[in-house]
Design an enzyme around this catalytic site. Structure first.
Site, mmCIF file in Angstrom:
data_model
loop_
_atom_site.group_PDB
_atom_site.id
_atom_site.type_symbol
_atom_site.label_atom_id
_atom_site.label_comp_id
_atom_site.label_asym_id
_atom_site.label_seq_id
_atom_site.Cartn_x
_atom_site.Cartn_y
_atom_site.Cartn_z
ATOM 1 N N ASP A 73 -5.325 -22.127 -7.930
ATOM 2 C CA ASP A 73 -6.330 -21.487 -7.066
ATOM 3 C C ASP A 73 -7.235 -22.595 -6.558
ATOM 4 O OD1 ASP A 73 -8.479 -19.684 -6.053
ATOM 5 O OD2 ASP A 73 -7.405 -18.179 -7.207
ATOM 6 N N TYR A 91 -5.607 -8.933 8.667
ATOM 7 C CA TYR A 91 -5.095 -9.131 7.310
ATOM 8 C C TYR A 91 -3.696 -8.503 7.159
ATOM 9 C CZ TYR A 91 -4.669 -8.062 2.316
ATOM 10 O OH TYR A 91 -4.212 -7.923 1.030
ATOM 11 N N HIS A 151 -1.623 -2.604 3.517
ATOM 12 C CA HIS A 151 -2.188 -2.748 4.861
ATOM 13 C C HIS A 151 -1.170 -3.291 5.886
ATOM 14 C CE1 HIS A 151 -6.021 -1.363 3.510
ATOM 15 N NE2 HIS A 151 -5.919 -2.173 2.469
HETATM 16 C C1 15L Z 1 -5.472 -4.945 -0.365
HETATM 17 O O1 15L Z 1 -4.486 -5.391 0.203
HETATM 18 C C2 15L Z 1 -6.551 -5.839 -0.852
HETATM 19 O O2 15L Z 1 -6.066 -7.089 -1.278
HETATM 20 C C3 15L Z 1 -7.394 -5.204 -1.918
HETATM 21 O O3 15L Z 1 -8.562 -5.969 -2.055
HETATM 22 C C4 15L Z 1 -7.746 -3.755 -1.585
HETATM 23 O O4 15L Z 1 -8.541 -3.720 -0.434
HETATM 24 C C5 15L Z 1 -6.458 -2.999 -1.376
HETATM 25 O O5 15L Z 1 -5.655 -3.591 -0.401
HETATM 26 C C6 15L Z 1 -6.733 -1.533 -0.988
HETATM 27 O O6 15L Z 1 -6.228 -1.088 0.047
HETATM 28 O O7 15L Z 1 -7.388 -0.862 -1.765
#
Ligand code: 15L
Length: 259
Positions: A31, A133, A110
């Site tokens: 990281d 994202y 997402h």
């Molecule tokens: C994701 O992809 C994120 O990394 C996480 O932080 C949350 O936001 C999650 O989706 C979600 O949709 O709850």
């Protein structure tokens, strides 16, 4: 014992995975931020994944990569570009250079967040990202497809919902994954002998799921948890007056136009 590289290991998901995978693999944790309280079988190697040289230095001796690193929510384009587009490319390219065949990519719900909540989707649907994202996660999936087809890499894409000890709101009742179910899915991704290019949903066995996760089941995934047991409590705490678009689509607030 296999050596598994986890990028983004200092984040929440990385921390849950470290705990769940302890003793099963040698873990090379990487990281930008330091990873604290290293246990037996864990080492920390810092890296900025937007720098290919730093990523390459992580690879020697690695059997499989769990690529969690990057920007984990919606963000400004330049941040997404560096961390999730350039960073993801660097991980695949460094893996190819060092002959690391197996990559588990933490893609996201997402990537398909513009499907409606009244639809059930499987691993074959066309991506419908809900954000920059989400687009970066679709990019990572496409890159995995290229590296699988062209270079014979073994790519396991986990469209992860929300990793938490407990589901935290109504939307998450449908996409929640417990840390132990995630660890089971990751173990399948590392160990299954016949991975070429797979897409699975990183969710527990939730009754309210929006996903047909038959591809994960085919590979042996048997989730132990279901958000339903906590649904009453979660729904009672849900605030009134949610945004109608967020309510309509699986991606929730990620679908809303930014002001
Ligand atoms: C994701 O992809 C994120 O990394 C996480 O932080 C949350 O936001 C999650 O989706 C979600 O949709 O709850």
């Amino acid at each position: 014992m296999k050596t598994v590289l986890i990028t983004g290991a200092a984040g929440d998901v990385g921390s849950h995975l470290r705990r769940e995978l302890a003793g099963r693999y040698k873990l090379r944790l990487s990281d930008l931020k330091p990873v604290k309280d290293l246990g037996a079988g864990e080492e920390f190697v810092p890296a900025d994944i937007s720098e290919i040289g730093q990523v390459a230095a992580l690879m020697p001796g690695v059997d499989a990569i769990v690529h969690l690193g990057g920007f984990s929510v919606e963000g400004m384009w330049d941040a997404i570009l560096q961390a999730n587009i350039v960073g993801c490319y660097n991980v695949f390219e460094a893996a190819r250079m060092y002959g690391v065949k197996r990559i588990l990519f933490a893609t996201s719900n997402h990537a398909v967040g513009f499907y409606r909540r009244d639809q059930t989707i499987d691993h074959r649907v066309y991506p419908r990202p809900d954000s920059r994202y989400g687009v970066s996660k679709v990019f990572g999936e496409a890159l995995g497809s290229l590296y699988a087809d062209k270079y014979g890499m073994e790519v396991f894409n986990m469209r992860i919902g929300n990793v938490n000890p407990r589901p935290i709101d109504k939307r998450r009742l449908s996409i929640w994954i417990s840390p132990r179910d995630l660890a089971q899915l990751v173990t399948i991704g590392i160990e299954h002998p016949d991975i070429r290019f797979e897409v699975v949903y990183g969710v527990s066995g939730n009754q309210r799921s929006w996903y047909d996760n038959s591809n994960a089941k085919r590979l042996g995934y048997k989730p132990q948890d279901d958000s339903e047991g906590q649904a009453k409590e979660v729904l009672a705490a849900e605030k009134e007056g949610a945004d109608p678009l967020s309510e309509l689509y699986q991606g929730g607030t990620f679908v809303v136009i930014e002001k």
